[in-house]
Design an enzyme around this catalytic site. Structure first.
Site, mmCIF file in Angstrom:
data_model
loop_
_atom_site.group_PDB
_atom_site.id
_atom_site.type_symbol
_atom_site.label_atom_id
_atom_site.label_comp_id
_atom_site.label_asym_id
_atom_site.label_seq_id
_atom_site.Cartn_x
_atom_site.Cartn_y
_atom_site.Cartn_z
ATOM 1 N N SER A 241 0.854 -1.185 0.000
ATOM 2 C CA SER A 241 0.000 0.000 0.000
ATOM 3 C C SER A 241 0.890 1.235 0.000
ATOM 4 C CB SER A 241 -0.923 0.005 1.217
ATOM 5 O OG SER A 241 -0.156 0.311 2.366
ATOM 6 N N LYS A 242 0.259 2.378 -0.100
ATOM 7 C CA LYS A 242 0.970 3.660 -0.192
ATOM 8 C C LYS A 242 2.030 3.837 0.890
ATOM 9 C CE LYS A 242 -0.536 6.081 -3.643
ATOM 10 N NZ LYS A 242 0.495 6.313 -4.636
ATOM 11 N N ARG A 243 1.728 3.306 2.099
ATOM 12 C CA ARG A 243 2.666 3.582 3.190
ATOM 13 C C ARG A 243 4.002 2.843 3.024
ATOM 14 N NH1 ARG A 243 2.023 -0.851 6.732
ATOM 15 N NH2 ARG A 243 0.241 -1.990 5.898
ATOM 16 N N GLU A 251 5.334 7.260 -10.448
ATOM 17 C CA GLU A 251 5.924 7.930 -9.287
ATOM 18 C C GLU A 251 7.433 7.682 -9.251
ATOM 19 O OE1 GLU A 251 3.646 7.676 -5.456
ATOM 20 O OE2 GLU A 251 2.336 6.421 -6.683
#
Ligand code: GLU
Length: 469
Positions: A241-243, A251
């Site tokens: 996930s993003k974290r 990105e």
């Protein structure tokens, strides 16, 4: 001699608004597998979900593919555009008795499930229309007549033989009541029509394979080779996930990771060739095989990615790095470099690329060649330019007027200056560095002097020497 059939692999992303690195890795594996064997690699946009399938979302996939350098054969195929063909195949299956019209309403299906739950039976919907010949004048869906007994074995190149009991497979819907195909149906028709020989994809699709196989069998189509690869996890072993770091492939482009490094890193996420961590595209194409794909989820490791990027930067051609920097500036929406700046960066690249782990680091180290006089000295640099140091810079300016502009001579002149002032070379290098770059961190003073040349060096020393006057 019979010729071996050409390998065809594909990536079949649903537009989600960005390209996830899991999708990028799947694309890479398919690309490596096909391209390394003289095969074809095709792209299909699974755009049947009309709400999500905006032109921008499709473009995001194309951008991700282009940046990663994964070229595909022919045009990108739109799944939605092939709906007529999906319908025809469903009707064909209906005619051949491999599918049936189901008139059950949503309410009836819900009631079936409630009753099954209450009686402790499986809630898998068993349509009463499977074996009926009467057809009311009412909306219907077309369902697959899936086998009820026995088992289906997925022969998977990564997971091994996976056995699924047919009793756990429902009669999945092929065509909805409005005549539109379901994803489960469309994917098989498309893969067959596009001649896909190997389906390499995330193992979240493993169960789908057991159901999709039924369509191949019903149509008498050859089954593709299956390879379901474990998903990518975060460093803590949890679902990515993003974290854990960036999940979108662009990105990484925005961070200035070279695309070649990203390919190398993604290839190693779940696949290995002995202990090889750092390799070129040519090596990956030569080595890549399904047998090297591991069974457990790979973990995203940003530190490792940095090391891979460093290796690719150190080994890239100088002009190629400058071209990549230009692309990086474009992607991040920044001003392009002038031709003079590009030429300067190319000349400087040899002394920038050794320890840089990203393209912006190269730009940062290369500031001495990108900026024009008067330089913007940072605070630390100004602090090194005290009156004594400025005096030494003035002396040096005179001594360098006629020195031949080679590393040996420059070393001789600077060392002699240090000795004559009773200074260690490092004490002299500080103000010199500040004068040449405006900063306290930069490539070596000799490299900077050689790259910018005599005239510019003298001008910068003169300017710094007069600071505060
Ligand atoms: N469209 C599916 C996805 O984006 C992939 C389908 C497939 O690879 O078979 O997850």
């Amino acid at each position: 001699m019979a010729q071996e059939a050409q390998i065809v692999t594909r990536i079949a992303p649903s537009p989600t608004g960005y390209m996830h690195i899991g999708t990028a890795r799947t694309a890479l594996f398919n690309w490596l597998y096909a391209r390394g064997r003289g095969g074809k690699f095709v792209l299909r946009i699974e755009d049947t979900d009309r709400a999500r399938s905006t032109p921008e979302a499709t473009q995001a996939i194309l951008d991700g593919m282009a940046w990663l350098g994964l070229d595909y054969d022919g045009e990108a195929v739109s799944q939605f555009a092939r709906a007529d063909r999906h319908r025809l195949v469903a009707l064909d299956m209906l005619a051949k008795g491999h599918a049936y019209k189901c008139f059950s309403t949503q309410d009836e299906i819900a009631a079936f499930r409630d009753a099954a739950k209450a009686e402790g039976r499986s809630t898998l919907f068993l349509s009463p229309w499977r074996d009926r010949d009467d057809h009311p004048d009412a909306p219907y869906v077309i369902r697959l007549k899936a086998p009820r007994d026995g088992q289906t074995i997925i022969t998977d190149q990564v997971q091994g033989d996976v056995t699924i009991q047919n009793a756990t497979l429902d009669d999945m819907i092929l065509l909805r009541s409005d005549g539109t195909p379901t994803y489960m149906h469309a994917v098989v028709v498309d893969d067959h029509d596009m001649g896909v020989t190997h389906v390499i994809r995330g193992d979240d699709h493993l169960n789908n394979a057991a159901r999709q196989i039924q369509i191949y069998r019903a149509m008498g189509w050859p089954e593709p080779v299956w390879a379901h690869i474990p998903l990518i996890h975060g460093e803590d072993g949890k679902k990515l996930s993003k974290r854990h770091g960036a999940t979108g492939v662009m990105e990484y482009a925005e961070m200035g990771i070279p695309a070649a490094a990203m390919r190398n890193y993604l290839a190693r996420l779940g696949w290995s060739h002995g202990d090889d961590e750092l390799f070129t595209d040519a090596q990956a194409l030569d080595w890549f095989d399904l047998s090297g794909i591991g069974k457990s989820p790979a973990r995203l490791d940003m530190k490792k990615l940095g090391n891979v990027a460093g290796w690719h930067i150190a080994n890239a051609e100088d002009a190629d790095l400058v071209a990549q920097i230009a692309q990086y500036l474009d992607i991040t929406g920044r001003d392009a470099l002038s031709q003079v700046q590009q030429d300067g960066l190319t000349r400087a690249m040899y002394c920038l690329k050794d320890r840089a782990k990203s393209l912006p680091e190269l730009l940062d180290k290369g500031r001495f060649v990108l900026e024009n006089r008067p330089l913007n000295y940072d605070e630390k640099a100004v602090n090194t330019l005290d009156p004594v140091s400025r005096g030494i810079l003035r002396e040096l300016t005179a001594q360098l007027q006629n020195a031949s502009w080679t590393r040996d001579t420059l070393e001789g002149v600077l060392n002699a200056a240090a000795v004559s002032h009773g200074l260690k070379f490092g004490k002299l290098a500080g103000p010199l560095r500040a004068a040449l770059s405006g900063r306290t961190v930069s490539p070596s003073v000799f490299d900077m002097m050689l790259v910018i040349g005599r005239e510019e060096t003298l001008a910068r020393l003169t300017e710094a020497a007069s600071l505060g006057d």
